[in-house]
Design a protein around this motif. Sequence first.
Motif, PDB file in Angstrom:
ATOM      1  N   SER A   1      51.972  43.203  57.052  1.00 39.15           N
ATOM      2  CA  SER A   1      50.942  42.525  56.263  1.00 39.15           C
ATOM      3  C   SER A   1      51.443  42.242  54.858  1.00 39.15           C
ATOM      4  O   SER A   1      52.290  42.977  54.327  1.00 39.15           O
ATOM      5  CB  SER A   1      49.693  43.403  56.165  1.00 39.15           C
ATOM      6  N   LEU A   2      50.922  41.218  54.286  1.00 38.19           N
ATOM      7  CA  LEU A   2      51.146  40.886  52.877  1.00 38.19           C
ATOM      8  C   LEU A   2      49.846  40.319  52.316  1.00 38.19           C
ATOM      9  O   LEU A   2      49.059  39.715  53.044  1.00 38.19           O
ATOM     10  CB  LEU A   2      52.244  39.830  52.715  1.00 38.19           C
ATOM     11  N   ARG A   3      49.658  40.518  51.019  1.00 39.77           N
ATOM     12  CA  ARG A   3      48.534  39.882  50.356  1.00 39.77           C
ATOM     13  C   ARG A   3      49.076  38.998  49.246  1.00 39.77           C
ATOM     14  O   ARG A   3      49.691  39.501  48.292  1.00 39.77           O
ATOM     15  CB  ARG A   3      47.540  40.892  49.782  1.00 39.77           C
ATOM     16  N   LEU A   4      48.847  37.712  49.372  1.00 41.87           N
ATOM     17  CA  LEU A   4      49.253  36.771  48.344  1.00 41.87           C
ATOM     18  C   LEU A   4      48.132  36.608  47.328  1.00 41.87           C
ATOM     19  O   LEU A   4      46.950  36.641  47.680  1.00 41.87           O
ATOM     20  CB  LEU A   4      49.578  35.409  48.963  1.00 41.87           C
ATOM     21  N   SER A   5      48.531  36.432  46.085  1.00 41.03           N
ATOM     22  CA  SER A   5      47.572  36.216  45.008  1.00 41.03           C
ATOM     23  C   SER A   5      47.866  34.886  44.331  1.00 41.03           C
ATOM     24  O   SER A   5      49.028  34.510  44.167  1.00 41.03           O
ATOM     25  CB  SER A   5      47.651  37.331  43.970  1.00 41.03           C
ATOM     26  N   CYS A   6      46.817  34.216  43.931  1.00 39.19           N
ATOM     27  CA  CYS A   6      46.935  33.000  43.122  1.00 39.19           C
ATOM     28  C   CYS A   6      46.105  33.225  41.870  1.00 39.19           C
ATOM     29  O   CYS A   6      44.868  33.288  41.954  1.00 39.19           O
ATOM     30  CB  CYS A   6      46.444  31.785  43.896  1.00 39.19           C
ATOM     31  N   ALA A   7      46.782  33.387  40.752  1.00 38.38           N
ATOM     32  CA  ALA A   7      46.102  33.611  39.480  1.00 38.38           C
ATOM     33  C   ALA A   7      45.998  32.289  38.737  1.00 38.38           C
ATOM     34  O   ALA A   7      46.981  31.558  38.641  1.00 38.38           O
ATOM     35  CB  ALA A   7      46.860  34.634  38.652  1.00 38.38           C
ATOM     36  N   GLY A   8      44.818  32.015  38.224  1.00 35.90           N
ATOM     37  CA  GLY A   8      44.605  30.751  37.553  1.00 35.90           C
ATOM     38  C   GLY A   8      44.285  30.913  36.087  1.00 35.90           C
ATOM     39  O   GLY A   8      43.584  31.850  35.692  1.00 35.90           O
ATOM     40  N   THR A   9      44.815  30.022  35.266  1.00 33.77           N
ATOM     41  CA  THR A   9      44.431  29.924  33.863  1.00 33.77           C
ATOM     42  C   THR A   9      44.030  28.478  33.592  1.00 33.77           C
ATOM     43  O   THR A   9      44.535  27.550  34.227  1.00 33.77           O
ATOM     44  CB  THR A   9      45.555  30.346  32.913  1.00 33.77           C
ATOM     45  N   GLY A  10      43.084  28.322  32.670  1.00 35.73           N
ATOM     46  CA  GLY A  10      42.629  26.981  32.330  1.00 35.73           C
ATOM     47  C   GLY A  10      41.614  26.404  33.309  1.00 35.73           C
ATOM     48  O   GLY A  10      41.303  25.211  33.241  1.00 35.73           O
ATOM     49  N   LEU A  11      41.104  27.244  34.205  1.00 33.50           N
ATOM     50  CA  LEU A  11      40.112  26.794  35.188  1.00 33.50           C
ATOM     51  C   LEU A  11      39.286  27.990  35.639  1.00 33.50           C
ATOM     52  O   LEU A  11      39.678  29.142  35.418  1.00 33.50           O
ATOM     53  CB  LEU A  11      40.778  26.138  36.402  1.00 33.50           C
ATOM     54  N   HIS A  12      38.148  27.677  36.262  1.00 31.01           N
ATOM     55  CA  HIS A  12      37.329  28.709  36.899  1.00 31.01           C
ATOM     56  C   HIS A  12      37.331  28.411  38.381  1.00 31.01           C
ATOM     57  O   HIS A  12      36.869  27.349  38.822  1.00 31.01           O
ATOM     58  CB  HIS A  12      35.907  28.689  36.349  1.00 31.01           C
ATOM     59  N   PHE A  13      37.853  29.339  39.160  1.00 30.72           N
ATOM     60  CA  PHE A  13      38.049  29.085  40.582  1.00 30.72           C
ATOM     61  C   PHE A  13      36.749  28.800  41.320  1.00 30.72           C
ATOM     62  O   PHE A  13      36.772  28.140  42.349  1.00 30.72           O
ATOM     63  CB  PHE A  13      38.780  30.260  41.233  1.00 30.72           C
ATOM     64  N   ASP A  14      35.629  29.290  40.823  1.00 31.32           N
ATOM     65  CA  ASP A  14      34.393  29.017  41.559  1.00 31.32           C
ATOM     66  C   ASP A  14      33.988  27.548  41.460  1.00 31.32           C
ATOM     67  O   ASP A  14      33.130  27.088  42.210  1.00 31.32           O
ATOM     68  CB  ASP A  14      33.262  29.943  41.128  1.00 31.32           C
ATOM     69  N   ASP A  15      34.638  26.799  40.570  1.00 29.86           N
ATOM     70  CA  ASP A  15      34.399  25.352  40.481  1.00 29.86           C
ATOM     71  C   ASP A  15      35.422  24.526  41.255  1.00 29.86           C
ATOM     72  O   ASP A  15      35.380  23.296  41.234  1.00 29.86           O
ATOM     73  CB  ASP A  15      34.427  24.906  39.018  1.00 29.86           C
TER      74      ASP A  15
ATOM     75  N   ARG B   1      43.903  36.280  61.814  1.00 28.32           N
ATOM     76  CA  ARG B   1      44.959  37.091  61.194  1.00 28.32           C
ATOM     77  C   ARG B   1      44.919  37.035  59.674  1.00 28.32           C
ATOM     78  O   ARG B   1      45.268  38.010  59.008  1.00 28.32           O
ATOM     79  CB  ARG B   1      46.333  36.622  61.674  1.00 28.32           C
ATOM     80  N   PHE B   2      44.515  35.893  59.123  1.00 31.45           N
ATOM     81  CA  PHE B   2      44.516  35.701  57.672  1.00 31.45           C
ATOM     82  C   PHE B   2      43.079  35.676  57.157  1.00 31.45           C
ATOM     83  O   PHE B   2      42.160  35.206  57.834  1.00 31.45           O
ATOM     84  CB  PHE B   2      45.184  34.386  57.290  1.00 31.45           C
ATOM     85  N   THR B   3      42.905  36.157  55.927  1.00 33.34           N
ATOM     86  CA  THR B   3      41.615  36.109  55.264  1.00 33.34           C
ATOM     87  C   THR B   3      41.805  35.589  53.855  1.00 33.34           C
ATOM     88  O   THR B   3      42.645  36.111  53.120  1.00 33.34           O
ATOM     89  CB  THR B   3      40.967  37.504  55.206  1.00 33.34           C
ATOM     90  N   ILE B   4      41.037  34.584  53.495  1.00 34.54           N
ATOM     91  CA  ILE B   4      41.088  34.059  52.123  1.00 34.54           C
ATOM     92  C   ILE B   4      39.851  34.541  51.385  1.00 34.54           C
ATOM     93  O   ILE B   4      38.748  34.597  51.957  1.00 34.54           O
ATOM     94  CB  ILE B   4      41.194  32.514  52.121  1.00 34.54           C
ATOM     95  N   SER B   5      40.037  34.903  50.131  1.00 35.43           N
ATOM     96  CA  SER B   5      38.912  35.389  49.337  1.00 35.43           C
ATOM     97  C   SER B   5      39.116  35.004  47.878  1.00 35.43           C
ATOM     98  O   SER B   5      40.214  34.633  47.464  1.00 35.43           O
ATOM     99  CB  SER B   5      38.759  36.907  49.472  1.00 35.43           C
ATOM    100  N   ARG B   6      38.041  35.121  47.126  1.00 32.57           N
ATOM    101  CA  ARG B   6      38.079  34.717  45.721  1.00 32.57           C
ATOM    102  C   ARG B   6      37.416  35.799  44.881  1.00 32.57           C
ATOM    103  O   ARG B   6      36.382  36.359  45.274  1.00 32.57           O
ATOM    104  CB  ARG B   6      37.326  33.393  45.558  1.00 32.57           C
ATOM    105  N   ASP B   7      38.019  36.108  43.759  1.00 33.05           N
ATOM    106  CA  ASP B   7      37.446  37.058  42.798  1.00 33.05           C
ATOM    107  C   ASP B   7      37.186  36.287  41.516  1.00 33.05           C
ATOM    108  O   ASP B   7      38.118  36.012  40.745  1.00 33.05           O
ATOM    109  CB  ASP B   7      38.410  38.223  42.567  1.00 33.05           C
TER     110      ASP B   7
END
Length: 118
Positions: A17-31, A67-73
């Motif tokens: 298993s691996l967990r990939l992260s996508c960190a964002g700046t200059g935006l709000h991911f819920d938009d 197998r994969f799960t996408i989520s947002r914090d």
Amino acid sequence: EVHLVESGGGWVQTGGSLRLSCAGTGLHFDDYGVVWFRQAPGKEREAVSCIYSGDGGVYHSDSARGRFTISRDNAKNAVYLQMNDLRPEDTDVYYCHAEPFGLPVYYWGQGTQVTVSS
């Protein structure tokens, strides 16, 4: 200015298993709708998993479903891709793509390499 930075890639054995992260700046991911793509040299880029803006509905490709799960914090302004039961055919560079709802712009991260050995 919007920046996306992926992390969490690496080398694992089949079934790992691996967990990939996508960190964002200059935006709000819920938009933004966020899509994890993957691509190997000489192959077309493939959409793997998507999380929609607002209600956070998700979609997974046939190869990822189950197998994969996408989520947002929203508090951390990050999107994750939890990948379980990895297979050699999952070996690719994985990219984070973000697109705001209703606007003709989009953003890409630089990619993170995932290698699954048999």
